[in-house]
Design an enzyme around this catalytic site. Structure first.
Site, PDB file in Angstrom:
ATOM      1  CE1 TYR A 208     -51.139  33.145 -14.353  1.00 50.86           C
ATOM      2  CE2 TYR A 208     -49.031  32.132 -13.846  1.00 50.86           C
ATOM      3  CZ  TYR A 208     -50.406  32.147 -13.754  1.00 50.86           C
ATOM      4  OH  TYR A 208     -51.040  31.157 -13.057  1.00 50.86           O
TER       5      TYR A 208
ATOM      6  CG  ASP B 298     -47.011  33.614 -21.063  1.00 55.14           C
ATOM      7  OD1 ASP B 298     -47.825  33.057 -21.833  1.00 55.14           O
ATOM      8  OD2 ASP B 298     -47.095  33.542 -19.821  1.00 55.14           O
TER       9      ASP B 298
HETATM   10  C1  LIG Z   1     -52.019  30.083 -16.615  1.00 51.84           C
HETATM   11  C2  LIG Z   1     -50.896  30.896 -17.115  1.00 51.84           C
HETATM   12  C3  LIG Z   1     -49.563  30.534 -16.830  1.00 51.84           C
HETATM   13  C4  LIG Z   1     -49.218  29.373 -15.909  1.00 51.84           C
HETATM   14  O1  LIG Z   1     -49.561  28.154 -16.463  1.00 51.84           O
HETATM   15  P1  LIG Z   1     -50.024  26.866 -15.588  1.00 51.84           P
HETATM   16  O2  LIG Z   1     -50.387  25.875 -16.630  1.00 51.84           O
HETATM   17  O3  LIG Z   1     -51.185  27.312 -14.743  1.00 51.84           O
HETATM   18  O4  LIG Z   1     -48.863  26.453 -14.767  1.00 51.84           O
HETATM   19  C5  LIG Z   1     -48.556  31.327 -17.365  1.00 51.84           C
HETATM   20  N1  LIG Z   1     -48.826  32.395 -18.136  1.00 51.84           N
HETATM   21  C6  LIG Z   1     -50.090  32.784 -18.420  1.00 51.84           C
HETATM   22  C7  LIG Z   1     -50.317  33.979 -19.261  1.00 51.84           C
HETATM   23  C8  LIG Z   1     -51.164  32.044 -17.916  1.00 51.84           C
HETATM   24  O5  LIG Z   1     -52.409  32.442 -18.194  1.00 51.84           O
END
Ligand SMILES: *Cc1c(COP(=O)(O)O)cnc(C)c1O
Length: 379
Positions: free
Chosen positions: A105, A177
């Site tokens: 990301y 993630d």
């Molecule tokens: C949106 C997102 C993030 C970041 O999160 P925020 O809440 O926007 O700070 C990190 N990883 C992935 C895969 C995302 O889609």
């Protein structure tokens, strides 16, 4: 609530972490907005609430339900997904090396681009769909690996069991993630992950109205203690109101996710039949290169699709502009369908193809979504 009871996710989402101790016997937990809590007559006692940045009833409840959903022991909630990811990077020792996927990301990657030098850490990127290249990318000082599957925006699938196995043999901490897959579809801790990261702004919040993040840990170990200290002392914490609203949304998350999976599968299959569409990236399609691995590690394939238009940058933008129901916006995981021309969102440095559309499939009726797609694709 104990994870040993092995409840199903629908039940966990509704009941886990609830503290039924309110004098009012309220069914919906009270929102406790107070920033501070009265000391006992004997003075502050270990475990008492004292100040909301450190801990508070609504955040504790949210952290318990998130830990249960991901089959972890503990959780630290943050004010955004990026604040959560930041806490993981800041917990590695000086001089360490971090291994990340090529298509991590972009916000997470840009933390390392901006701060790794100041933090005295190194990082490198590797194609994690190729396990030989992945294994060869470890250095003697690699202490943290970040995985993301399906990835954004290409929906690439990484083999969790094998990639985590390799990382463990090198004694690295693994953080996954899991924002795209969600705990409804995959629990990385079951494949050996140490940490699971979420942007709760997406499917867990589900209504495009809460910003939040979380780190769930398989074990309350030394590495997690560092994350907890960063949460409390650096203060990127969600407000009690955000915690309350997020745990309210989580109670319907499994049913929303079931419908996201179902609609996205049908949309992906429809797109594959369209002349204007060159390629569809969705792990639930047999044509997808990650399909076999996805089947082995996902219970459903998620609500995110990306696809390539048989046309150029301008053709793609005009298709995105023609839809009437699907709205043009970034972010994902809400009840409403959103799509975007990803290259123009990411900017000119982006490597994303100019004919790619990223689609967060919402919960509208599938027939209405298909009609809208026909309208957009067949001008
Ligand atoms: C949106 C997102 C993030 C970041 O999160 P925020 O809440 O926007 O700070 C990190 N990883 C992935 C895969 C995302 O889609």
């Amino acid at each position: 609530m104990s994870k040993k009871r092995d409840l199903n996710i629908e039940t966990i989402a509704i009941h886990a972490g609830m503290a039924h101790d309110s004098n009012s016997r309220a069914i919906s937990p009270p929102l406790e907005a107070s920033t501070n809590f009265e000391h006992d007559k004997k003075g502050f006692q270990e475990g008492d609430y004292i100040y909301t940045r450190n801990s508070n009833p609504n955040r504790d409840q949210l952290e318990r339900v998130l830990a249960s959903l991901e089959k972890g022991e503990t959780c630290a909630a943050f004010s955004s997904g990026i604040a959560a990811m930041n806490s993981v990077f800041m917990s590695v020792e000086k001089g360490a090396h971090i291994l990340i996927p090529e298509d991590l990301y972009h916000g997470s990657r840009s933390l390392l681009e901006k701060y790794s030098e100041r933090w005295s850490i190194e990082y490198s990127t590797v194609d994690m769909t190729n396990l030989d290249q992945f294994e060869a990318a470890f250095n003697s000082n690699t202490t943290l690996v970040v995985l993301e599957t399906p990835s954004n925006p290409l929906l690439l699938i990484t083999d969790l069991k094998k990639a985590i196995g390799i990382s463990k043999s090198k004694a690295a901490v693994v953080c996954v993630d899991n924002t795209f897959a969600t705990p409804f579809n995959t629990n990385p801790i079951e494949f050996g992950a140490d940490l699971v990261m979420h942007s709760t702004s997406k499917f867990l919040g589900g209504h495009s109205d809460i910003l939040g993040g979380a780190i769930i840990a398989a074990k309350e170990d030394e590495f997690f203690q560092k994350i907890r200290t960063i949460q409390k002392s650096q203060g990127a914490v969600p407000s009690p109101r955000d915690c309350w609203l997020l745990s309210r949304s989580i109670r319907s998350f499994p049913y929303r996710m079931r419908a996201h999976n179902e609609n996205a599968q049908k949309v992906a299959e429809f797109l594959e039949t369209q002349q204007k569409v060159k390629k569809v990236n969705y792990p639930g399609l047999k044509s997808n290169s990650g399909y076999e691995i996805a089947v082995s590690q996902m219970r459903g394939f998620g609500g995110m699709i990306s696809f390539l238009i048989d046309g150029d940058y301008t053709d793609t933008l005009s298709i995105v502009a023609r839809a009437k129901i699907i709205r043009r916006a970034t972010s994902l995981g809400g009840i409403e369908s959103l799509w975007e021309h990803r290259r123009s969102t990411e900017g000119e440095l982006s490597k994303t193809p100019g004919n790619l559309i990223r689609f967060s499939v919402g919960l509208e009726h599938i027939d209405d979504l298909i009609s809208d797609l026909k309208l957009a694709l067949n001008a």
